[in-house]
Write a protein that holds these residues in place. Sequence first.
Motif, PDB file in Angstrom:
ATOM      1  N   ILE A  37       0.830  -1.209   0.000  1.00 40.87           N
ATOM      2  CA  ILE A  37       0.000   0.000   0.000  1.00 40.87           C
ATOM      3  C   ILE A  37       0.866   1.262   0.000  1.00 40.87           C
ATOM      4  O   ILE A  37       0.622   2.190  -0.780  1.00 40.87           O
ATOM      5  CB  ILE A  37      -0.965  -0.010   1.202  1.00 40.87           C
ATOM      6  N   THR A  38       1.882   1.306   0.847  1.00 44.19           N
ATOM      7  CA  THR A  38       2.719   2.504   0.904  1.00 44.19           C
ATOM      8  C   THR A  38       3.570   2.640  -0.367  1.00 44.19           C
ATOM      9  O   THR A  38       3.808   3.757  -0.825  1.00 44.19           O
ATOM     10  CB  THR A  38       3.610   2.531   2.156  1.00 44.19           C
ATOM     11  N   GLU A  40       2.651   1.663  -3.415  1.00 44.12           N
ATOM     12  CA  GLU A  40       1.735   2.190  -4.434  1.00 44.12           C
ATOM     13  C   GLU A  40       1.490   3.678  -4.209  1.00 44.12           C
ATOM     14  O   GLU A  40       1.439   4.455  -5.165  1.00 44.12           O
ATOM     15  CB  GLU A  40       0.413   1.431  -4.410  1.00 44.12           C
ATOM     16  N   ALA A  41       1.332   4.072  -2.943  1.00 42.34           N
ATOM     17  CA  ALA A  41       1.098   5.480  -2.633  1.00 42.34           C
ATOM     18  C   ALA A  41       2.290   6.331  -3.079  1.00 42.34           C
ATOM     19  O   ALA A  41       2.110   7.420  -3.638  1.00 42.34           O
ATOM     20  CB  ALA A  41       0.836   5.659  -1.141  1.00 42.34           C
ATOM     21  N   ASP A  46       0.525   9.760  -3.787  1.00 41.98           N
ATOM     22  CA  ASP A  46      -0.715   9.902  -3.015  1.00 41.98           C
ATOM     23  C   ASP A  46      -0.360  10.011  -1.530  1.00 41.98           C
ATOM     24  O   ASP A  46      -0.314   9.020  -0.802  1.00 41.98           O
ATOM     25  CB  ASP A  46      -1.625   8.696  -3.275  1.00 41.98           C
ATOM     26  N   ASP A  48      -1.983  11.262   1.013  1.00 38.39           N
ATOM     27  CA  ASP A  48      -3.038  10.889   1.963  1.00 38.39           C
ATOM     28  C   ASP A  48      -3.069   9.381   2.191  1.00 38.39           C
ATOM     29  O   ASP A  48      -3.165   8.924   3.327  1.00 38.39           O
ATOM     30  CB  ASP A  48      -4.406  11.365   1.474  1.00 38.39           C
ATOM     31  N   ARG A  49      -2.984   8.616   1.118  1.00 37.17           N
ATOM     32  CA  ARG A  49      -2.986   7.149   1.251  1.00 37.17           C
ATOM     33  C   ARG A  49      -1.766   6.686   2.043  1.00 37.17           C
ATOM     34  O   ARG A  49      -1.854   5.767   2.861  1.00 37.17           O
ATOM     35  CB  ARG A  49      -3.019   6.491  -0.119  1.00 37.17           C
ATOM     36  N   PHE A  50      -0.647   7.305   1.800  1.00 35.18           N
ATOM     37  CA  PHE A  50       0.577   6.982   2.526  1.00 35.18           C
ATOM     38  C   PHE A  50       0.410   7.266   4.018  1.00 35.18           C
ATOM     39  O   PHE A  50       0.678   6.423   4.866  1.00 35.18           O
ATOM     40  CB  PHE A  50       1.741   7.785   1.941  1.00 35.18           C
TER      41      PHE A  50
END
Length: 86
Positions: A37-38, A40-41, A46, A48-50
């Motif tokens: 996830i991090t 991809e962020a 991104d 906010d996603r991070f």
Amino acid sequence: MCGVWHGGGNDHRAGVNPVSDPDGLSAFDISELVLEITGEALMMADADRFAERFIVPQIVGTFEGDRMMQSREDLIETFFGVVGPL
């Protein structure tokens, strides 16, 4: 979504408890999910996603050395220090 992202705790996100895992994922599975996830962020710039994946305060290692993250704003600033401004 993995149960590790829900609950309570000292966190800038509402309702986060990084310790509980009702989904039964192993520590390895959780770490792999966080890295995915991090990562991809970072690739998508991104912030906010991070930032959603971190609890503050905590120390984060950067190329310049360790930094104490006291707030979500500290995380965002460090994020853009890595990926560059948009």
